[in-house]
Design a protein around this motif. Structure first.
Motif, PDB file in Angstrom:
ATOM      1  N   VAL A  33       0.861  -1.172   0.000  1.00 37.89           N
ATOM      2  CA  VAL A  33       0.000   0.000   0.000  1.00 37.89           C
ATOM      3  C   VAL A  33       0.902   1.227   0.000  1.00 37.89           C
ATOM      4  N   LYS A  34       0.571   2.205  -0.843  1.00 41.13           N
ATOM      5  CA  LYS A  34       1.322   3.458  -0.918  1.00 41.13           C
ATOM      6  C   LYS A  34       0.322   4.598  -0.845  1.00 41.13           C
ATOM      7  N   ILE A  35       0.586   5.566   0.059  1.00 44.13           N
ATOM      8  CA  ILE A  35      -0.353   6.667   0.280  1.00 44.13           C
ATOM      9  C   ILE A  35       0.363   8.006   0.153  1.00 44.13           C
ATOM     10  N   VAL A  36      -0.266   8.942  -0.572  1.00 46.44           N
ATOM     11  CA  VAL A  36       0.262  10.294  -0.709  1.00 46.44           C
ATOM     12  C   VAL A  36      -0.742  11.281  -0.128  1.00 46.44           C
ATOM     13  N   ASP A  37      -0.243  12.191   0.700  1.00 47.65           N
ATOM     14  CA  ASP A  37      -1.003  13.300   1.265  1.00 47.65           C
ATOM     15  C   ASP A  37      -0.992  14.401   0.204  1.00 47.65           C
ATOM     16  N   THR A  38      -2.125  14.649  -0.454  1.00 46.56           N
ATOM     17  CA  THR A  38      -2.163  15.620  -1.544  1.00 46.56           C
ATOM     18  C   THR A  38      -2.239  17.056  -1.047  1.00 46.56           C
ATOM     19  N   VAL A  39      -2.528  17.271   0.228  1.00 42.79           N
ATOM     20  CA  VAL A  39      -2.535  18.624   0.785  1.00 42.79           C
ATOM     21  C   VAL A  39      -1.106  19.132   0.917  1.00 42.79           C
ATOM     22  N   GLN A  40      -0.245  18.285   1.468  1.00 45.97           N
ATOM     23  CA  GLN A  40       1.140  18.676   1.677  1.00 45.97           C
ATOM     24  C   GLN A  40       2.054  18.236   0.530  1.00 45.97           C
ATOM     25  N   GLY A  41       1.564  17.343  -0.325  1.00 42.34           N
ATOM     26  CA  GLY A  41       2.363  16.851  -1.438  1.00 42.34           C
ATOM     27  C   GLY A  41       3.496  15.951  -1.005  1.00 42.34           C
ATOM     28  N   VAL A  42       3.244  15.154   0.040  1.00 44.58           N
ATOM     29  CA  VAL A  42       4.279  14.268   0.593  1.00 44.58           C
ATOM     30  C   VAL A  42       3.696  12.883   0.833  1.00 44.58           C
ATOM     31  N   PRO A  43       4.574  11.887   0.998  1.00 47.74           N
ATOM     32  CA  PRO A  43       4.071  10.569   1.397  1.00 47.74           C
ATOM     33  C   PRO A  43       3.363  10.679   2.753  1.00 47.74           C
ATOM     34  N   ALA A  44       2.286   9.933   2.919  1.00 49.86           N
ATOM     35  CA  ALA A  44       1.526   9.958   4.172  1.00 49.86           C
ATOM     36  C   ALA A  44       2.087   8.903   5.126  1.00 49.86           C
ATOM     37  N   ALA A  45       2.881   9.357   6.083  1.00 51.35           N
ATOM     38  CA  ALA A  45       3.529   8.462   7.036  1.00 51.35           C
ATOM     39  C   ALA A  45       2.619   8.176   8.229  1.00 51.35           C
ATOM     40  N   ASN A  46       2.793   7.023   8.810  1.00 54.10           N
ATOM     41  CA  ASN A  46       2.075   6.603  10.023  1.00 54.10           C
ATOM     42  C   ASN A  46       0.561   6.542   9.867  1.00 54.10           C
ATOM     43  N   VAL A  47       0.107   6.155   8.695  1.00 47.10           N
ATOM     44  CA  VAL A  47      -1.327   5.932   8.481  1.00 47.10           C
ATOM     45  C   VAL A  47      -1.616   4.483   8.846  1.00 47.10           C
ATOM     46  N   GLY A  48      -2.611   4.272   9.688  1.00 47.04           N
ATOM     47  CA  GLY A  48      -3.003   2.922  10.055  1.00 47.04           C
ATOM     48  C   GLY A  48      -3.637   2.208   8.865  1.00 47.04           C
ATOM     49  N   VAL A  49      -3.205   0.967   8.654  1.00 46.91           N
ATOM     50  CA  VAL A  49      -3.721   0.142   7.562  1.00 46.91           C
ATOM     51  C   VAL A  49      -4.178  -1.182   8.160  1.00 46.91           C
ATOM     52  N   GLN A  50      -5.422  -1.538   7.892  1.00 52.97           N
ATOM     53  CA  GLN A  50      -5.935  -2.839   8.325  1.00 52.97           C
ATOM     54  C   GLN A  50      -6.416  -3.590   7.095  1.00 52.97           C
ATOM     55  N   VAL A  51      -6.131  -4.876   7.078  1.00 50.87           N
ATOM     56  CA  VAL A  51      -6.597  -5.748   5.994  1.00 50.87           C
ATOM     57  C   VAL A  51      -7.545  -6.764   6.615  1.00 50.87           C
ATOM     58  N   PHE A  52      -8.723  -6.870   6.045  1.00 48.37           N
ATOM     59  CA  PHE A  52      -9.731  -7.822   6.503  1.00 48.37           C
ATOM     60  C   PHE A  52      -9.979  -8.833   5.396  1.00 48.37           C
ATOM     61  N   LYS A  53     -10.358 -10.039   5.786  1.00 50.46           N
ATOM     62  CA  LYS A  53     -10.747 -11.081   4.833  1.00 50.46           C
ATOM     63  C   LYS A  53     -12.169 -11.492   5.164  1.00 50.46           C
ATOM     64  N   LYS A  54     -12.987 -11.640   4.142  1.00 52.02           N
ATOM     65  CA  LYS A  54     -14.382 -12.038   4.353  1.00 52.02           C
ATOM     66  C   LYS A  54     -14.435 -13.535   4.641  1.00 52.02           C
ATOM     67  N   ALA A  55     -15.023 -13.875   5.771  1.00 53.22           N
ATOM     68  CA  ALA A  55     -15.129 -15.268   6.195  1.00 53.22           C
ATOM     69  C   ALA A  55     -16.320 -15.943   5.513  1.00 53.22           C
ATOM     70  N   GLU A  56     -16.369 -17.253   5.618  1.00 54.33           N
ATOM     71  CA  GLU A  56     -17.470 -18.018   5.017  1.00 54.33           C
ATOM     72  C   GLU A  56     -18.832 -17.611   5.572  1.00 54.33           C
ATOM     73  N   GLY A  58     -19.728 -14.654   6.167  1.00 55.87           N
ATOM     74  CA  GLY A  58     -20.057 -13.324   5.673  1.00 55.87           C
ATOM     75  C   GLY A  58     -19.494 -12.180   6.495  1.00 55.87           C
ATOM     76  N   ASN A  59     -18.872 -12.487   7.620  1.00 59.22           N
ATOM     77  CA  ASN A  59     -18.291 -11.448   8.463  1.00 59.22           C
ATOM     78  C   ASN A  59     -16.861 -11.145   8.022  1.00 59.22           C
ATOM     79  N   TRP A  60     -16.437  -9.911   8.272  1.00 64.56           N
ATOM     80  CA  TRP A  60     -15.063  -9.511   7.980  1.00 64.56           C
ATOM     81  C   TRP A  60     -14.196  -9.831   9.184  1.00 64.56           C
ATOM     82  N   GLN A  61     -13.087 -10.524   8.945  1.00 68.75           N
ATOM     83  CA  GLN A  61     -12.152 -10.860  10.014  1.00 68.75           C
ATOM     84  C   GLN A  61     -10.831 -10.154   9.762  1.00 68.75           C
ATOM     85  N   LEU A  62     -10.265  -9.567  10.830  1.00 68.94           N
ATOM     86  CA  LEU A  62      -8.984  -8.898  10.706  1.00 68.94           C
ATOM     87  C   LEU A  62      -7.939  -9.902  10.251  1.00 68.94           C
TER      88      LEU A  62
END
Length: 150
Positions: A33-56, A58-62
């Motif tokens: 994952v790559k994130i850019v802060d377009t307000v400051q025109g810089v890479p967005a550091a320390n942004v929390g990223v969570q990935v979930f997988k859909k279980a059988e 139907g619920n999302w699991q971390l």
């Protein structure tokens, strides 16, 4: 108005050119994952990223979580072996990011839902351009063991 569109286009082109999947010698990185802060025109550091997988059921699991580095990127959330076929959701903690700068963003987070590895193992790069009131998310997909983009 035209200047702001030009800046956004430039940032998007720059981010996507740098966000293209790269070959890894020592390890596999099936999701980046790559994130850019377009307000400051810089890479967005320390942004929390969570990935979930859909279980059988139907619920999302971390599935994995972490924070972007000073380059606005996060790699190595998990290995290729555990990144099996399925429906995944990547969630970016945008509100917490903007609040650090005293801004009051419109949304709590930015997310993207996608089917992964339904045609064999692939590597995914998710690129996000963020501002407090908008977000643009795009992706590139490549074969798992070469850098040819699909």
């Amino acid at each position: 108005m035209m200047a702001s569109h030009s800046v956004c286009f430039f940032l998007a082109a720059l981010m996507l050119s740098e966000a293209a999947p790269v070959a890894h010698d020592s390890h596999d990185c099936p999701l980046m994952v790559k994130i850019v802060d377009t307000v400051q025109g810089v890479p967005a550091a320390n942004v929390g990223v969570q990935v979930f997988k859909k279980a059988e059921d139907g619920n999302w699991q971390l599935f994995a979580s972490g924070k972007t580095t000073a380059t606005g990127e996060i790699h190595d959330l998990f290995t290729e072996e555990v990144f099996v076929e399925g429906l995944y959701r990547v969630e970016l903690a945008t509100k917490a990011y903007w609040r650090k700068f005293g801004m009051f963003p419109f949304s709590e987070n930015a997310d993207v839902v996608f089917m992964a590895n339904d045609s064999g193992h692939r590597h995914y790069t998710i690129a996000a351009l963020l501002s407090p009131f908008s977000q643009t998310i795009s992706a590139t997909v490549s074969n798992a063991h070469n850098t040819k983009q699909m």
